[in-house]
Design a protein around this motif. Structure first.
Motif, PDB file in Angstrom:
ATOM      1  N   MET A 149     -14.772 -13.989  -2.887  1.00 52.84           N
ATOM      2  CA  MET A 149     -15.103 -12.711  -3.475  1.00 52.84           C
ATOM      3  C   MET A 149     -16.029 -11.959  -2.515  1.00 52.84           C
ATOM      4  N   SER A 150     -15.840 -10.662  -2.425  1.00 54.10           N
ATOM      5  CA  SER A 150     -16.680  -9.821  -1.584  1.00 54.10           C
ATOM      6  C   SER A 150     -18.007  -9.553  -2.279  1.00 54.10           C
ATOM      7  N   ALA A 151     -19.112  -9.816  -1.583  1.00 51.51           N
ATOM      8  CA  ALA A 151     -20.430  -9.507  -2.144  1.00 51.51           C
ATOM      9  C   ALA A 151     -20.611  -7.997  -2.249  1.00 51.51           C
ATOM     10  N   ALA A 152     -20.057  -7.259  -1.303  1.00 55.76           N
ATOM     11  CA  ALA A 152     -20.193  -5.802  -1.303  1.00 55.76           C
ATOM     12  C   ALA A 152     -19.299  -5.128  -2.339  1.00 55.76           C
ATOM     13  N   HIS A 153     -18.140  -5.713  -2.579  1.00 56.51           N
ATOM     14  CA  HIS A 153     -17.155  -5.097  -3.476  1.00 56.51           C
ATOM     15  C   HIS A 153     -16.565  -6.148  -4.420  1.00 56.51           C
ATOM     16  N   PRO A 154     -17.333  -6.630  -5.382  1.00 53.78           N
ATOM     17  CA  PRO A 154     -16.827  -7.685  -6.267  1.00 53.78           C
ATOM     18  C   PRO A 154     -15.598  -7.273  -7.069  1.00 53.78           C
ATOM     19  N   TRP A 155     -15.402  -5.988  -7.272  1.00 53.17           N
ATOM     20  CA  TRP A 155     -14.244  -5.493  -8.019  1.00 53.17           C
ATOM     21  C   TRP A 155     -12.931  -5.701  -7.257  1.00 53.17           C
ATOM     22  N   LEU A 156     -13.020  -6.059  -5.951  1.00 53.62           N
ATOM     23  CA  LEU A 156     -11.815  -6.370  -5.177  1.00 53.62           C
ATOM     24  C   LEU A 156     -11.359  -7.815  -5.357  1.00 53.62           C
ATOM     25  N   ASP A 157     -12.117  -8.600  -6.102  1.00 49.84           N
ATOM     26  CA  ASP A 157     -11.765  -9.996  -6.334  1.00 49.84           C
ATOM     27  C   ASP A 157     -10.321 -10.094  -6.835  1.00 49.84           C
ATOM     28  N   LEU A 158      -9.597 -11.094  -6.355  1.00 54.95           N
ATOM     29  CA  LEU A 158      -8.184 -11.254  -6.731  1.00 54.95           C
ATOM     30  C   LEU A 158      -7.987 -11.418  -8.236  1.00 54.95           C
ATOM     31  N   ALA A 159      -9.010 -11.867  -8.931  1.00 49.16           N
ATOM     32  CA  ALA A 159      -8.893 -12.014 -10.386  1.00 49.16           C
ATOM     33  C   ALA A 159      -8.947 -10.658 -11.103  1.00 49.16           C
ATOM     34  N   ASN A 160      -9.441  -9.625 -10.425  1.00 48.79           N
ATOM     35  CA  ASN A 160      -9.547  -8.294 -11.033  1.00 48.79           C
ATOM     36  C   ASN A 160      -8.261  -7.513 -10.766  1.00 48.79           C
ATOM     37  N   ARG A 161      -7.316  -7.613 -11.676  1.00 45.91           N
ATOM     38  CA  ARG A 161      -6.009  -6.956 -11.531  1.00 45.91           C
ATOM     39  C   ARG A 161      -5.756  -6.035 -12.732  1.00 45.91           C
ATOM     40  N   PRO A 162      -6.494  -4.924 -12.848  1.00 48.70           N
ATOM     41  CA  PRO A 162      -6.269  -4.041 -13.991  1.00 48.70           C
ATOM     42  C   PRO A 162      -4.853  -3.465 -13.973  1.00 48.70           C
ATOM     43  N   THR A 163      -4.343  -3.140 -15.136  1.00 44.86           N
ATOM     44  CA  THR A 163      -3.010  -2.540 -15.258  1.00 44.86           C
ATOM     45  C   THR A 163      -3.060  -1.171 -15.929  1.00 44.86           C
ATOM     46  N   GLU A 164      -4.245  -0.666 -16.156  1.00 43.60           N
ATOM     47  CA  GLU A 164      -4.420   0.615 -16.838  1.00 43.60           C
ATOM     48  C   GLU A 164      -3.919   1.765 -15.967  1.00 43.60           C
ATOM     49  N   ALA A 165      -3.121   2.643 -16.541  1.00 41.39           N
ATOM     50  CA  ALA A 165      -2.622   3.819 -15.824  1.00 41.39           C
ATOM     51  C   ALA A 165      -3.644   4.953 -15.926  1.00 41.39           C
ATOM     52  N   LEU A 166      -3.774   5.716 -14.849  1.00 43.07           N
ATOM     53  CA  LEU A 166      -4.601   6.919 -14.875  1.00 43.07           C
ATOM     54  C   LEU A 166      -3.950   7.967 -15.761  1.00 43.07           C
ATOM     55  N   PRO A 167      -4.729   8.814 -16.408  1.00 43.88           N
ATOM     56  CA  PRO A 167      -4.133   9.966 -17.091  1.00 43.88           C
ATOM     57  C   PRO A 167      -3.397  10.832 -16.063  1.00 43.88           C
ATOM     58  N   ARG A 168      -2.309  11.473 -16.471  1.00 39.17           N
ATOM     59  CA  ARG A 168      -1.445  12.227 -15.557  1.00 39.17           C
ATOM     60  C   ARG A 168      -2.223  13.234 -14.713  1.00 39.17           C
ATOM     61  N   GLU A 169      -3.098  14.004 -15.320  1.00 39.10           N
ATOM     62  CA  GLU A 169      -3.843  15.025 -14.579  1.00 39.10           C
ATOM     63  C   GLU A 169      -4.721  14.388 -13.500  1.00 39.10           C
ATOM     64  N   ALA A 170      -5.373  13.294 -13.821  1.00 40.67           N
ATOM     65  CA  ALA A 170      -6.215  12.590 -12.842  1.00 40.67           C
ATOM     66  C   ALA A 170      -5.357  12.016 -11.714  1.00 40.67           C
ATOM     67  N   LEU A 171      -4.187  11.490 -12.058  1.00 42.24           N
ATOM     68  CA  LEU A 171      -3.276  10.943 -11.050  1.00 42.24           C
ATOM     69  C   LEU A 171      -2.828  12.044 -10.096  1.00 42.24           C
ATOM     70  N   GLU A 172      -2.444  13.200 -10.639  1.00 39.20           N
ATOM     71  CA  GLU A 172      -2.001  14.310  -9.788  1.00 39.20           C
ATOM     72  C   GLU A 172      -3.128  14.774  -8.861  1.00 39.20           C
ATOM     73  N   GLU A 173      -4.349  14.813  -9.362  1.00 43.91           N
ATOM     74  CA  GLU A 173      -5.490  15.201  -8.520  1.00 43.91           C
ATOM     75  C   GLU A 173      -5.679  14.217  -7.372  1.00 43.91           C
ATOM     76  N   ARG A 174      -5.553  12.938  -7.645  1.00 38.48           N
ATOM     77  CA  ARG A 174      -5.734  11.925  -6.589  1.00 38.48           C
ATOM     78  C   ARG A 174      -4.611  12.017  -5.559  1.00 38.48           C
ATOM     79  N   ILE A 175      -3.381  12.245  -6.015  1.00 33.16           N
ATOM     80  CA  ILE A 175      -2.254  12.395  -5.086  1.00 33.16           C
ATOM     81  C   ILE A 175      -2.495  13.605  -4.185  1.00 33.16           C
ATOM     82  N   GLU A 176      -2.869  14.728  -4.791  1.00 35.55           N
ATOM     83  CA  GLU A 176      -3.132  15.928  -3.998  1.00 35.55           C
ATOM     84  C   GLU A 176      -4.250  15.683  -2.993  1.00 35.55           C
ATOM     85  N   ARG A 177      -5.266  14.936  -3.388  1.00 39.77           N
ATOM     86  CA  ARG A 177      -6.384  14.626  -2.481  1.00 39.77           C
ATOM     87  C   ARG A 177      -5.877  13.853  -1.258  1.00 39.77           C
TER      88      ARG A 177
END
Length: 182
Positions: free
Chosen positions: A1-29
């Protein structure tokens, strides 16, 4: 596990989808962080993938292609294409990119769609780079990809409990059928 980024741990595999508007903003970014992408078409002898200059408007991509290039010949035979943009990364914490899928459209000079596309494509910068007068409007076809689906990969999303891979579909009802992953 990364001490700097523990959320990158292989056990952390979220499946939650972003809301459509937020997803479109990230794609545009992602589409605004660079103007170099990779265009893939289906050639006579298999896939063709080439780096190309592009500019975007919302989720649409505009490319000023070389008129007799193998990728344009392939696109005339089969309009299906994929377009990828990956931003420079310094490890998984910053990995982010998009892959767009759809039919490429070659816009004829002088048509309303071409005229509009030329307001998006920053040809003065390209002209300067290749030694043409910056105010000379190119006269060839312009390629537009209006994607039917897009995959966003951004591992930083895992930090907030969202899946690193998100799926966008032009038809919002189709998007529900796909599940965000990893």
């Amino acid at each position: 596990m990364s001490a700097a980024h523990p959320w990158l741990d292989l056990a952390n595999r979220p499946t939650e989808a972003l809301p459509r508007e937020a997803l479109e903003e990230r794609i545009e970014r992602v589409l605004t962080l660079t103007n170099l992408g990779y265009m893939a078409t289906i050639g006579k002898n298999g896939p063709i993938c080439s780096p190309v200059e592009f500019y975007s408007e919302d989720l649409d991509i505009y490319i000023y292609p070389q008129p007799h290039s193998p990728k344009i010949k392939a696109l005339r035979r089969d309009p299906r294409m994929s377009f990828s943009v990956a931003n420079t990364m310094a490890g998984w914490a910053s990995a982010m990119g998009v892959q767009l899928f759809g039919d490429g459209e070659l816009l004829e000079p002088g048509t309303p769609d071409w005229e509009h596309g030329m307001t998006v494509f920053k040809y003065p910068a390209s002209n300067w780079e290749v030694g043409r007068p910056i105010d000379a409007v190119p006269e060839g076809e312009l390629l537009r990809l209006r994607p039917t689906r897009i995959t966003l990969t951004e591992h930083f999303l895992r930090r907030s409990g969202y899946a690193a891979r998100q799926f966008w579909e032009r038809d919002p009802d189709a998007a529900v059928a796909r599940t965000a992953t990893v």
